[in-house]
Enzyme design. Structure first.
Site, PDB file in Angstrom:
ATOM      1  N   SER A   1       8.462   4.274  -0.550  1.00 48.21           N
ATOM      2  CA  SER A   1       7.314   3.538  -1.076  1.00 48.21           C
ATOM      3  C   SER A   1       7.151   3.777  -2.572  1.00 48.21           C
ATOM      4  CB  SER A   1       6.051   3.973  -0.344  1.00 48.21           C
ATOM      5  OG  SER A   1       4.945   3.197  -0.761  1.00 48.21           O
TER       6      SER A   1
ATOM      7  N   THR B   1       0.871  -1.173   0.000  1.00 48.20           N
ATOM      8  CA  THR B   1       0.000   0.000   0.000  1.00 48.20           C
ATOM      9  C   THR B   1       0.905   1.219   0.000  1.00 48.20           C
ATOM     10  OG1 THR B   1      -1.826   1.171   1.063  1.00 48.20           O
ATOM     11  CG2 THR B   1      -0.393  -0.125   2.522  1.00 48.20           C
ATOM     12  N   GLU B   2       0.625   2.144  -0.913  1.00 47.83           N
ATOM     13  CA  GLU B   2       1.621   3.166  -1.230  1.00 47.83           C
ATOM     14  C   GLU B   2       1.862   4.165  -0.094  1.00 47.83           C
ATOM     15  OE1 GLU B   2      -1.134   2.477  -3.021  1.00 47.83           O
ATOM     16  OE2 GLU B   2      -2.005   4.266  -3.925  1.00 47.83           O
ATOM     17  N   ASN B   3       0.999   4.121   0.931  1.00 47.17           N
ATOM     18  CA  ASN B   3       1.266   4.998   2.075  1.00 47.17           C
ATOM     19  C   ASN B   3       2.267   4.392   3.066  1.00 47.17           C
ATOM     20  OD1 ASN B   3      -0.984   3.223   2.440  1.00 47.17           O
ATOM     21  ND2 ASN B   3      -1.388   4.202   4.397  1.00 47.17           N
TER      22      ASN B   3
END
Lengths: 222, 236, 222, 236
Positions: free
Chosen positions: A96, A54-56
């Site tokens: 990320s 998840t890009e966060n």
């Protein structure tokens, strides 16, 4: 063009996610967009181990927590509560997106407003004058992830084709989509054009072609 | 199932081909994957381009790989150190090429390569011979040179602990180039002091997430380069 | 020009380091080069807390360990055994040089082959044809650290000036040095030129000027 | 002695001037320094440029700062979220400027700013409206756009633990933009859940080294944005 109820033909949302999940290989690093794409995680066939990004800032995203066990600071890119699996790793946003831009993520599954026969994707803005533009990580994902899948209803709520000759909405990325999963079919974007790979049960090639602006190539027929 | 463990250092480096570009972790002895390097000497691939901060010491590890004439080009910031004679000898004899890169530029180029950044601007080396032939450009009131991202076919890395996903932690200043080289190589090969169960490394303290690692092999008691050099040892 | 023994006039190596240490303020983040510069850490006046950075990935470098307590993987940029203080932090090389290039380090003290009256520094190569060029982190440090001090003997072993009108050796950086500590004097690099700030005990202005290729401005005299 | 502790959030933000550029950590609620933002509302600085991934929710935190008309420009990737009405309203009325940046480009621009990189090339946004007006360039067989590093006068950051040197650790996905914003701001102001003794944080697990932090204040029981929004609360 068509009526709203047509959208219910073919595969359900769950079945679309399930069909897409079949194409996630064992060992893949995968980023799932908000909506139907994120449902794919539930349907990965047994025996395959897939790591979700998840890009966060988390690699090793697990299923949603039980009610009452949410942790405010453990969320996904859609800002929903999640869990982390054993073997997960946290990192900051630049790291990320280094994973994304640096082509380390194998597959990303996204929603779409429009996909063109050349794999152009529009999924961030209608371009309407009064719209508040918001892009998030969509452009980074399509520019960086090795393989981009799209899951989308075959047509809009109004029955208009979403698979088009050329996107009328502002692009997220050009020539980025490799496979499209809709309620009616699975379609590959190839240098020759859109290749119909699979039909939903009870759906005919002509039925799909009528609802697709770009020409479809029947598998084995080209 | 994801299981990146490989049974031996020999198996881990078996497919490195002649002409490959290889990033080798370590700053001097700290973080140098000496067993992987020795396995590469045994394996014999030639005409390698090696990216490392230095050129090794004595006649073991990276220095031995160079001495064995497997390396045709070094990309590094500091090719001479105490006890480093192999590279200087070959270089003076015109037997090895050198691309000299300032240390911070080397690190940033590797990170850029791993992060999908093809080029960036840096103030380092402006007005020096190392900026010659490079594009320069003014931003604000300062001049910068353009530098390119660096990638590699393989990275050879030493870590303290790994799990089967490839998550890594390092030991003190042995971390140095490891995390960025893991990002920048197509295949990252790690020798870890210990392979632990998945979940044993706290997700908050993972330094290299497993996505950047392809193969892990255990070397529980790695040789110390400085000790071998002191003893006058050579490899093979 | 002069004899080798002249280098012993004025401050000793330890005194040069001690003098430079006086100019490291409380709370500074400092990177010390190999040789005399690194000796400065021992002489920071009591009551000042200084954090030492070593570019191979440590903030909070402590003094060398006791004999027998060396840790092979805890070394400084000169590849010597060190310790880490409580409150230290390890990081990778790109982060370490982000600290340097991003102007987060307050002071760097380096050695020099030559310094020009405009603050140009040459300390990495004689440019000799058969030399093995090696630059390390020197160019990054002078390009990124807020304040660059130099500690050097005033003249070469052969008695030639090291403080020159223009460096004949290849540059490490242009206009980067702000203060020079030698065995004879403390000299500031200013827009007006080299300002003599302080003389070693028993050393005269003329004595220093004779051994300096560039003109010196006497403090208070300009 | 190095002691970056400040007695209150009010004192920590006291010198933020009208017109300042401020990076505010957090991705949605996770990592949002809500007490520092509220202190900035009390403080009243106007005409701010704010860099955050979003524009806040409801009428607390960042949304309240915007609603209080202290922000003249937002630099963000996703200005609308669930319960986000304040920014859209002001934007439609032409009362606030928006610089829309893809999320990964935003993160990389912040890191570049902190790392002394004035500009870099990225494949993100090529052939889209967000690349319009930007320099593009081909490296290899691919087109990239040039993006500039971002810096700020201040960063407001939420951390889990800090020590008096400013070393920080974060909590799970609350880490997000914190470490890079700490690097890119001239003055980094941190609200930490707990300030621990120097030495209590393992040097191997420090996420933000103290060099990137200027002021630390304790907020031991930070408000939860989602809870405040659910309760319909507003600030001030």
């Amino acid at each position: 063009m068509n009526t709203k109820t047509e959208a219910l033909k073919g595969w359900t949302r769950e079945q679309m996610a399930q069909r897409a999940a079949l194409d996630i290989p064992d060992g893949a690093y995968v980023n799932l967009g908000i909506g139907i794409p994120e449902m794919a995680a539930q349907f990965v066939p047994a025996g395959r181990e897939v790591i979700y990004h998840t890009e966060n800032g988390l690699l090793g995203m697990g299923p949603p927590p039980a009610v009452g066990e949410e942790i405010t600071e453990l969320i996904n890119a859609g800002k929903k509560s999640i869990t982390a699996i054993p073997g997960a790793a946290y990192f900051h946003h630049a790291d990320s997106f280094a994973m994304i831009r640096g082509q380390h993520i194998d597959i990303c599954i996204l929603g779409a407003m429009q996909v063109s026969c050349e794999g152009d994707l529009a999924n961030w803005s209608t371009g309407a004058a009064d719209a508040i533009p918001a892009v998030g990580g969509a452009m980074d994902l399509v520019a960086g992830v090795k393989t981009i899948f799209v899951i989308t209803q075959h047509t809009t709520k109004h029955g208009d084709p979403k698979i088009v000759k050329s996107c009328s909405y502002p692009l997220t990325g050009k020539g980025v989509v490799s496979r499209i999963f809709t309620n009616l079919a699975v379609i590959d974007v190839t240098p020759e054009g859109l290749v119909l790979k699979e039909l939903a049960p009870g759906i005919s090639f002509d039925y799909v072609q009528e609802r697709t602006e770009a020409p479809l190539i029947l598998k084995g027929n080209k | 199932m994801i299981d990146k463990r490989i049974e031996s250092v020999a198996a881990a480096v078996a497919d490195i081909k002649d002409g490959a570009t290889i990033m080798i972790g370590g700053f001097g002895e700290a973080g140098s994957p000496i067993e992987l390097i020795h396995a590469l000497i045994d394996q014999g691939a030639k005409n390698l381009t090696v990216i490392n901060n230095n050129t090794g010491s004595g006649h073991v590890g990276l220095a031995a790989l160079i001495e064995n004439e497997q390396v045709s080009k070094m990309i590094c910031s500091f090719p001479r150190t105490a006890n480093s004679t192999v590279f200087p000898d070959l270089y003076r004899r015109g037997k090895i090429e050198l691309e000299l890169v300032p240390q911070g530029t080397l690190a940033e180029r590797i990170r850029a390569g791993g992060a999908g950044i093809p080029a960036f601007y840096t103030p380092t080396s402006v007005n020096t011979p190392l900026a010659e032939g490079k594009e320069s450009r003014i931003f604000g009131d300062r001049t910068y040179v353009m530098e390119y991202g660096l990638t590699a076919d393989f990275a050879l890395i030493k870590a303290e602990q790994a799990d089967r996903y490839g998550n890594l932690i390092y030991n003190k200043t042995a971390r140095n180039f490891g995390p960025i080289m893991c990002m920048a190589a197509n295949s990252t090969i790690v020798q870890a002091g210990k392979i632990v169960e998945v979940g044993a490394i706290d997700p908050e303290t993972v330094i290299t997430p497993g996505i950047f690692v392809n193969r892990i092999t255990t070397v529980s008691d790695p040789a110390l380069e400085s000790k071998l050099v002191k003893e006058g040892r050579s490899y093979p």
